[in-house]
Design an enzyme around this catalytic site. Structure first.
Site, mmCIF file in Angstrom:
data_model
loop_
_atom_site.group_PDB
_atom_site.id
_atom_site.type_symbol
_atom_site.label_atom_id
_atom_site.label_comp_id
_atom_site.label_asym_id
_atom_site.label_seq_id
_atom_site.Cartn_x
_atom_site.Cartn_y
_atom_site.Cartn_z
ATOM 1 N N ARG A 92 0.748 -1.131 0.040
ATOM 2 C CA ARG A 92 -0.102 0.050 -0.095
ATOM 3 C C ARG A 92 0.883 1.293 0.016
ATOM 4 O O ARG A 92 1.832 1.337 0.699
ATOM 5 C CB ARG A 92 -0.996 -0.076 1.243
ATOM 6 C CG ARG A 92 -1.836 -1.232 1.462
ATOM 7 C CD ARG A 92 -2.861 -1.314 0.444
ATOM 8 N NE ARG A 92 -3.950 -0.092 0.498
ATOM 9 C CZ ARG A 92 -4.916 -0.254 0.002
ATOM 10 N NH1 ARG A 92 -5.523 -1.082 -0.565
ATOM 11 N NH2 ARG A 92 -5.627 0.994 -0.100
ATOM 12 N N VAL A 93 0.470 2.243 -0.735
ATOM 13 C CA VAL A 93 1.058 3.405 -0.521
ATOM 14 C C VAL A 93 0.366 4.462 0.040
ATOM 15 O O VAL A 93 0.633 5.671 0.049
ATOM 16 C CB VAL A 93 1.233 4.024 -2.252
ATOM 17 C CG1 VAL A 93 2.368 3.125 -2.853
ATOM 18 C CG2 VAL A 93 -0.028 4.216 -2.980
ATOM 19 N N ASP A 94 -0.845 4.194 0.732
ATOM 20 C CA ASP A 94 -1.469 4.999 1.531
ATOM 21 C C ASP A 94 -1.356 4.535 3.076
ATOM 22 O O ASP A 94 -0.650 3.714 3.251
ATOM 23 C CB ASP A 94 -3.023 5.099 1.274
ATOM 24 C CG ASP A 94 -3.726 3.460 1.090
ATOM 25 O OD1 ASP A 94 -2.863 2.625 1.642
ATOM 26 O OD2 ASP A 94 -4.722 3.391 0.561
ATOM 27 N N ASP A 95 -2.021 5.269 3.785
ATOM 28 C CA ASP A 95 -2.175 4.992 5.460
ATOM 29 C C ASP A 95 -2.755 3.716 5.585
ATOM 30 O O ASP A 95 -3.665 3.779 6.618
ATOM 31 C CB ASP A 95 -2.307 6.192 6.119
ATOM 32 C CG ASP A 95 -1.416 7.229 5.957
ATOM 33 O OD1 ASP A 95 -0.120 6.787 5.757
ATOM 34 O OD2 ASP A 95 -1.746 8.304 5.891
ATOM 35 N N VAL A 96 -2.603 2.480 5.042
ATOM 36 C CA VAL A 96 -3.373 1.294 5.326
ATOM 37 C C VAL A 96 -2.284 0.091 5.620
ATOM 38 O O VAL A 96 -1.382 -0.029 5.059
ATOM 39 C CB VAL A 96 -4.111 0.618 4.069
ATOM 40 C CG1 VAL A 96 -4.666 -0.590 4.614
ATOM 41 C CG2 VAL A 96 -5.305 1.801 3.894
#
Ligand code: WTA
Length: 694
Positions: free
Chosen positions: A560-564
């Site tokens: 993931r490149v997001d905050d997951v």
């Protein structure tokens, strides 16, 4: 060389570089290096010769048709199903570009069908009513049962009739909170039969999480079980449901009815809290109902179900799926990616509380009339040989699990595996996170005796079905790569500015057109749907994952490149864990980041700043309290692996927490901290480095 891996020629050249002025420039680089060839696992010839897709050439041809002539390709796929009203063409209509108007996706316009009819009735009507649908294996060895398609149909009909009798019908929301017993897919199918929208909540989420999902979807009915046994533990599910209902009531939402399956191997009836004016026992409810129930024909684009999933921000989103497109997408991927054939015994270890249990337990396999194992327990109970014992017991031929389970069993050694024959296995699958090559090789060599291909399936709650995956008769495998797109899926690798990268490239993964099973909206919140998936890169569906396409055109998901955080294959939003932590009165601020973890893939690492009156480090008991707070707010799956006391957090002068720095500190990569001079107070980094493990 290309005969070993025909992928490179096709993917590396004909497709990806068709717009390049000089494709030959890197076509030459596309020839695999010696090392790459050694890492290539071609399809076993005996499997390939009998497979649905027997070569890379055939795959290429079908793939091309799926993109260039979707009417013909998907029309052909859809013809395996019953449609009460046929679709009109074009078979797909969509807008992915927010600048041109609302994002919308329509597959099989004008058609009417029913998921339950296609999963159950169609097989009974075709004379397969006596075929086993579920081989149920309870938590404790020796507790098991079998159920045929006809028996499933009868139960589904009785339940659907009862639901109608309590006023549940088309468009109504039903929350399902159950263990992995046949009653769970039966409850989902009963909803589908009458057009009710199910929302399955994994029976491991806390009462608070359950209630927020029930509130968000205004659930009219909750279907639950008295309890569940997972390994040595017993969970009183009904008690959790009662707490959740009380939380809903406090917010003004009244859940009218609770249906309780009496799961006696888990809990005695006398230990189950029961409110006679509201609660009904499953068997009492179903017994008087007729065993036949007409199917409600629904429009292809009406909602089938919603499933809550975590993202970067805010509360979990209700991902909403369709009917026609979801059916054809989950059914076709099941058939081709697992190369399903009648006679197979299939086992997916996922719980129906997650999307994998929707598409590859309840729906995809049943659309194909498969016989499958349903397992209530955990892989290591009573010992680490349990999975292989079950494989031998039922002669499982297709086995699908998560990398975290493979790593956990790998850590227990080969002995527990070798005790069992596993000769029935012919294909292995993985899902949920990138599989590291060591775990891939162990799965291949030890579990599959180097005989079974491994299908590494990349997909998401949002995609509804596999989007990148090998076809076992066609694709030469590379350990750790989800290989190539499934039919109809058009992946692109984008740079940060949203430019499509050609050839070998690293960037983020997006899709430029819809495939049938893509989600249709965030239930009740189209704006959030568009903001989350379609606004960062205009004109594309953005997956949230990083991706590398190698010189042979193989796709490698980098995470993931997001905050997951991907913790044991479960998606956990860092913001959710932070919000849970700050509900504790001692906590002033919290920042949560992923950290590499040997078994779980990623661990949950929390930096916690305490209210002023607390000294550092605080009493050990506080750590336990914070962990308990997260468990009761979200559920045990979100339990932090580390809590790091942080008198200060690295922030920019404008007050933004620098998570990049926290990730490096958590991952023991302080040599890569980079420039910290822009921090409001650079000394906090020193303090955090010196207090690791305290
Ligand atoms: C990750 C699960 C690498 C990815 C079906 C994705 C994977 C998220 C793979 C979705 C795979 C899933 N290789 N990463 N084969 N499969 N992922 O919604 O980060 O629970 O975005 O769906 O899991 O998780 P979800």
């Amino acid at each position: 060389r290309c005969s070993v891996s025909t992928g490179p020629c096709f993917w590396g050249y004909r497709f990806w570089t068709h717009s390049q002025a000089s494709p030959h420039r890197w076509m030459r680089q596309a020839l695999p290096t010696a090392a790459a060839v050694a890492d290539l696992f071609p399809p076993p010839p005996d499997l390939a010769s009998k497979a649905h897709v027997t070569s890379q050439d055939e795959y290429e041809r079908m793939y091309r048709q799926s993109i260039e002539d979707p009417d013909a390709f998907w029309g052909d796929q859809a013809s395996s199903y019953h449609w009460e009203t046929p679709w009109s063409t074009p078979i797909v209509d969509y807008n992915f570009d927010v600048r041109k108007g609302p994002v919308q996706i329509t597959w099989f316009p004008g058609a009417r069908t029913n998921l339950c009819y296609n999963a159950v009735d169609r097989h009974v009507l075709a004379g397969d009513g006596d075929k086993v649908a579920f081989l149920w294996e309870g938590n404790d060895p020796g507790v098991s049962s079998a159920m045929t398609y006809r028996q499933v149909q009868e139960q589904v009909c009785r339940l659907a009739n009862w639901m109608k009798s309590v006023g549940v019908g088309k468009g109504d929301d039903v929350t399902i909170y159950m263990p992995m017993t046949p009653e769970l897919p039966i409850a989902m199918l009963a909803c589908a039969r009458i057009g009710a929208v199910h929302s399955v909540v994994f029976a491991g989420f806390s009462a608070a999480s359950l209630s927020s999902r029930m509130l968000d979807s205004s659930a009219k009915l909750v279907v639950t079980s008295s309890g569940v046994r997972r390994g040595p533990k017993v969970l009183n599910l009904k008690q959790i449901v009662d707490e959740a209902i009380a939380l809903c009531a406090a917010k003004g939402h009244d859940v009218g009815t609770v249906l309780v399956e009496d799961h006696q191997t888990a809990l005695n009836r006398s230990d189950v809290p029961f409110t006679p004016s509201r609660d009904v026992w499953w068997h009492d409810a179903l017994a008087p109902q007729p065993a036949e129930c007409p199917v409600l024909w629904l429009d292809s684009e009406e909602p089938s179900f919603k499933l809550y999933t975590s993202g970067s921000t805010g509360t979990p989103k209700a991902v909403q799926h369709s009917i026609g497109g979801y059916m054809v997408g989950s059914g076709a991927t099941f058939k081709y990616v697992f190369d399903y054939r009648p006679g197979d015994v299939y086992w997916c270890t996922a719980d129906c509380g997650w999307i994998t249990g929707h598409s590859y337990v309840t729906y995809g396999p049943m659309f194909n009339g498969a016989t499958q194992v349903l397992f209530e327990g955990v892989p290591t109970y009573p010992d680490a040989g349990r999975m292989w014992e079950i494989v031998d017991k039922y002669n499982v031929s297709l086995f699908y699990t998560a990398p975290t389970a493979i790593r956990a069993l790998m850590a227990k050694g080969d002995e527990q595996v070798k005790k069992y024959s596993r000769q029935s296995l012919r294909l292995l699958g993985t899902v949920g996170e990138p599989i590291n090559p060591e775990a891939w090789r162990w799965y291949h060599e030890v579990i599959g005796d180097s005989r079974c291909p491994i299908v590494d399936t990349y997909w998401q709650t949002e995609t509804g079905a596999h989007v990148l995956a090998p076809l076992p008769g066609a694709t030469a495998l590379k350990p750790g790569s989800a290989t190539f797109p499934f039919f109809g899926v058009q992946p692109v690798v984008l740079d940060d500015n949203g430019n499509e990268l050609e050839g070998p490239a690293t960037g983020v993964l997006a899709m430029k057109a819809p495939w049938p099973s893509i989600m249709r909206t965030v239930s009740g919140n189209q704006q959030r749907f568009e903001e989350t998936y379609f606004s960062l890169f205009k004109g594309y569906y953005f997956s949230g994952d990083g991706c590398r396409r190698d010189e042979d055109g193989y796709m490698w998901i980098t995470g993931r490149v997001d905050d997951v955080i991907n913790n044991s294959g479960h998606r956990i939003g860092t913001a959710e864990v932070e919000s849970a932590l700050i509900t504790h009165p001692a906590v002033a601020e919290a920042a949560v980041v992923p950290v590499p973890h040997d078994i779980k893939g990623q661990g949950i690492y929390a930096f916690v700043t305490l209210m002023q009156e607390h000294a550092y480090p605080p009493e050990e008991a506080l750590k336990k309290e914070l962990i308990a707070t997260v468990r009761s707010t979200i559920g045990p799956i979100a339990t932090p692996d580390n809590i790091h006391w942080a008198p200060g957090l690295p922030k920019t002068r404008s007050g933004k927490i620098m998570r990049r720095i926290l990730r490096k500190i958590a991952s023991l990569e302080e040599s890569q901290l980079g420039d910290v001079s822009t921090l409001a107070d650079p000394s906090v980094v020193e303090t955090l480095l010196s207090t690791r493990g305290v």
